[in-house]
Scaffold this motif. Structure first.
Motif, PDB file in Angstrom:
ATOM      1  N   PHE A  78     -62.690 -44.495  31.350  1.00 14.49           N
ATOM      2  CA  PHE A  78     -63.781 -43.731  31.948  1.00 14.49           C
ATOM      3  C   PHE A  78     -63.266 -42.759  33.002  1.00 14.49           C
ATOM      4  CE2 PHE A  78     -66.578 -47.351  30.634  1.00 14.49           C
ATOM      5  CZ  PHE A  78     -67.303 -46.614  29.721  1.00 14.49           C
ATOM      6  N   LEU A  79     -62.226 -43.132  33.695  1.00 16.43           N
ATOM      7  CA  LEU A  79     -61.698 -42.274  34.745  1.00 16.43           C
ATOM      8  C   LEU A  79     -60.920 -41.092  34.191  1.00 16.43           C
ATOM      9  CD1 LEU A  79     -60.503 -44.949  37.322  1.00 16.43           C
ATOM     10  CD2 LEU A  79     -62.574 -43.565  37.392  1.00 16.43           C
ATOM     11  N   GLN A  80     -60.379 -41.220  32.993  1.00 19.54           N
ATOM     12  CA  GLN A  80     -59.590 -40.148  32.392  1.00 19.54           C
ATOM     13  C   GLN A  80     -60.402 -39.407  31.342  1.00 19.54           C
ATOM     14  OE1 GLN A  80     -56.192 -42.095  30.784  1.00 19.54           O
ATOM     15  NE2 GLN A  80     -55.255 -42.464  32.754  1.00 19.54           N
ATOM     16  N   GLN A  81     -61.513 -38.846  31.759  1.00 21.47           N
ATOM     17  CA  GLN A  81     -62.368 -38.138  30.817  1.00 21.47           C
ATOM     18  C   GLN A  81     -61.716 -36.835  30.388  1.00 21.47           C
ATOM     19  OE1 GLN A  81     -66.352 -37.679  32.090  1.00 21.47           O
ATOM     20  NE2 GLN A  81     -66.701 -39.852  32.331  1.00 21.47           N
ATOM     21  N   VAL A  82     -61.792 -36.574  29.086  1.00 24.83           N
ATOM     22  CA  VAL A  82     -61.177 -35.392  28.518  1.00 24.83           C
ATOM     23  C   VAL A  82     -62.131 -34.213  28.684  1.00 24.83           C
ATOM     24  CG1 VAL A  82     -60.258 -34.394  26.406  1.00 24.83           C
ATOM     25  CG2 VAL A  82     -59.954 -36.823  26.875  1.00 24.83           C
ATOM     26  N   LYS A  83     -61.598 -33.105  29.101  1.00 25.41           N
ATOM     27  CA  LYS A  83     -62.399 -31.894  29.264  1.00 25.41           C
ATOM     28  C   LYS A  83     -62.225 -31.048  28.007  1.00 25.41           C
ATOM     29  CE  LYS A  83     -62.211 -32.017  34.201  1.00 25.41           C
ATOM     30  NZ  LYS A  83     -62.028 -31.286  35.438  1.00 25.41           N
ATOM     31  N   ILE A  84     -63.192 -31.139  27.129  1.00 21.22           N
ATOM     32  CA  ILE A  84     -63.110 -30.460  25.836  1.00 21.22           C
ATOM     33  C   ILE A  84     -63.160 -28.945  26.015  1.00 21.22           C
ATOM     34  CG2 ILE A  84     -64.269 -30.140  23.630  1.00 21.22           C
ATOM     35  CD1 ILE A  84     -65.133 -33.059  23.806  1.00 21.22           C
ATOM     36  N   GLU A  85     -63.991 -28.476  26.933  1.00 19.73           N
ATOM     37  CA  GLU A  85     -64.090 -27.037  27.144  1.00 19.73           C
ATOM     38  C   GLU A  85     -62.745 -26.445  27.560  1.00 19.73           C
ATOM     39  OE1 GLU A  85     -66.162 -29.187  28.840  1.00 19.73           O
ATOM     40  OE2 GLU A  85     -67.881 -28.997  27.498  1.00 19.73           O
ATOM     41  N   GLU A  86     -62.038 -27.172  28.420  1.00 16.97           N
ATOM     42  CA  GLU A  86     -60.726 -26.700  28.866  1.00 16.97           C
ATOM     43  C   GLU A  86     -59.739 -26.649  27.707  1.00 16.97           C
ATOM     44  OE1 GLU A  86     -57.183 -28.261  31.783  1.00 16.97           O
ATOM     45  OE2 GLU A  86     -59.257 -28.739  32.315  1.00 16.97           O
ATOM     46  N   LYS A  87     -59.780 -27.655  26.841  1.00 13.84           N
ATOM     47  CA  LYS A  87     -58.892 -27.668  25.679  1.00 13.84           C
ATOM     48  C   LYS A  87     -59.205 -26.507  24.741  1.00 13.84           C
ATOM     49  CE  LYS A  87     -57.464 -32.420  25.146  1.00 13.84           C
ATOM     50  NZ  LYS A  87     -57.367 -33.526  24.208  1.00 13.84           N
ATOM     51  N   LEU A  88     -60.476 -26.202  24.562  1.00 17.12           N
ATOM     52  CA  LEU A  88     -60.850 -25.112  23.668  1.00 17.12           C
ATOM     53  C   LEU A  88     -60.441 -23.752  24.229  1.00 17.12           C
ATOM     54  CD1 LEU A  88     -64.363 -26.272  22.435  1.00 17.12           C
ATOM     55  CD2 LEU A  88     -62.190 -26.378  21.231  1.00 17.12           C
ATOM     56  N   GLU A  89     -60.503 -23.601  25.540  1.00 14.93           N
ATOM     57  CA  GLU A  89     -60.083 -22.336  26.146  1.00 14.93           C
ATOM     58  C   GLU A  89     -58.582 -22.114  25.963  1.00 14.93           C
ATOM     59  OE1 GLU A  89     -61.290 -22.332  30.200  1.00 14.93           O
ATOM     60  OE2 GLU A  89     -63.423 -22.294  29.706  1.00 14.93           O
ATOM     61  N   PHE A  96     -63.079 -30.794  17.750  1.00 15.20           N
ATOM     62  CA  PHE A  96     -64.458 -31.153  17.401  1.00 15.20           C
ATOM     63  C   PHE A  96     -64.498 -32.432  16.568  1.00 15.20           C
ATOM     64  CE2 PHE A  96     -68.026 -30.917  14.393  1.00 15.20           C
ATOM     65  CZ  PHE A  96     -69.064 -30.983  15.302  1.00 15.20           C
ATOM     66  N   ILE A  97     -63.648 -32.515  15.558  1.00 15.35           N
ATOM     67  CA  ILE A  97     -63.608 -33.710  14.706  1.00 15.35           C
ATOM     68  C   ILE A  97     -63.187 -34.924  15.526  1.00 15.35           C
ATOM     69  CG2 ILE A  97     -62.405 -34.793  12.769  1.00 15.35           C
ATOM     70  CD1 ILE A  97     -62.366 -32.020  11.440  1.00 15.35           C
ATOM     71  N   GLY A  98     -62.208 -34.753  16.386  1.00 17.16           N
ATOM     72  CA  GLY A  98     -61.743 -35.852  17.224  1.00 17.16           C
ATOM     73  C   GLY A  98     -62.785 -36.340  18.206  1.00 17.16           C
ATOM     74  N   SER A  99     -63.660 -35.465  18.651  1.00 19.84           N
ATOM     75  CA  SER A  99     -64.705 -35.886  19.575  1.00 19.84           C
ATOM     76  C   SER A  99     -65.876 -36.532  18.845  1.00 19.84           C
ATOM     77  CB  SER A  99     -65.184 -34.707  20.410  1.00 19.84           C
ATOM     78  OG  SER A  99     -65.804 -33.741  19.596  1.00 19.84           O
ATOM     79  N   MET A 100     -66.095 -36.182  17.590  1.00 20.93           N
ATOM     80  CA  MET A 100     -67.203 -36.753  16.824  1.00 20.93           C
ATOM     81  C   MET A 100     -66.835 -38.047  16.114  1.00 20.93           C
ATOM     82  SD  MET A 100     -69.770 -34.874  17.428  1.00 20.93           S
ATOM     83  CE  MET A 100     -70.920 -35.439  16.206  1.00 20.93           C
ATOM     84  N   LEU A 101     -65.562 -38.268  15.849  1.00 20.32           N
ATOM     85  CA  LEU A 101     -65.116 -39.410  15.070  1.00 20.32           C
ATOM     86  C   LEU A 101     -65.525 -40.763  15.677  1.00 20.32           C
ATOM     87  CD1 LEU A 101     -63.661 -39.997  12.454  1.00 20.32           C
ATOM     88  CD2 LEU A 101     -61.524 -40.077  13.733  1.00 20.32           C
ATOM     89  N   PRO A 102     -65.342 -41.001  16.964  1.00 13.41           N
ATOM     90  CA  PRO A 102     -65.778 -42.300  17.511  1.00 13.41           C
ATOM     91  C   PRO A 102     -67.274 -42.537  17.341  1.00 13.41           C
ATOM     92  CG  PRO A 102     -64.347 -41.196  19.055  1.00 13.41           C
ATOM     93  CD  PRO A 102     -64.636 -40.219  17.960  1.00 13.41           C
TER      94      PRO A 102
END
Length: 57
Positions: free
Chosen positions: A7-18, A30-36
């Motif tokens: 929970f403390l190491q939340q991934v910032k998807i917007e930053e990765k996409l930029e 996108f697939i990696g975030s939807m898979l779980p």
């Protein structure tokens, strides 16, 4: 403890996409975030179906 660290190491998807080098990377994120979520939905459906069949007998 591992759950708390997750929970403390939340991934910032917007930053990765930029910082993505191309569109293929964006699709992978996108697939990696939807898979779980999809795995949990499928697991819930299988448990529901199993219990429904068990109650009908």
């Amino acid at each position: 403890m591992k759950l708390l660290m997750g929970f403390l190491q939340q991934v910032k998807i917007e930053e990765k996409l930029e910082l993505a080098p191309n569109k293929a990377y964006e699709i992978g994120v996108f697939i990696g975030s939807m898979l779980p979520f999809l795995v949990l939905v499928i697991l819930a459906y299988l448990l529901y179906h199993y219990n429904k069949k068990k109650n009908n007998k």
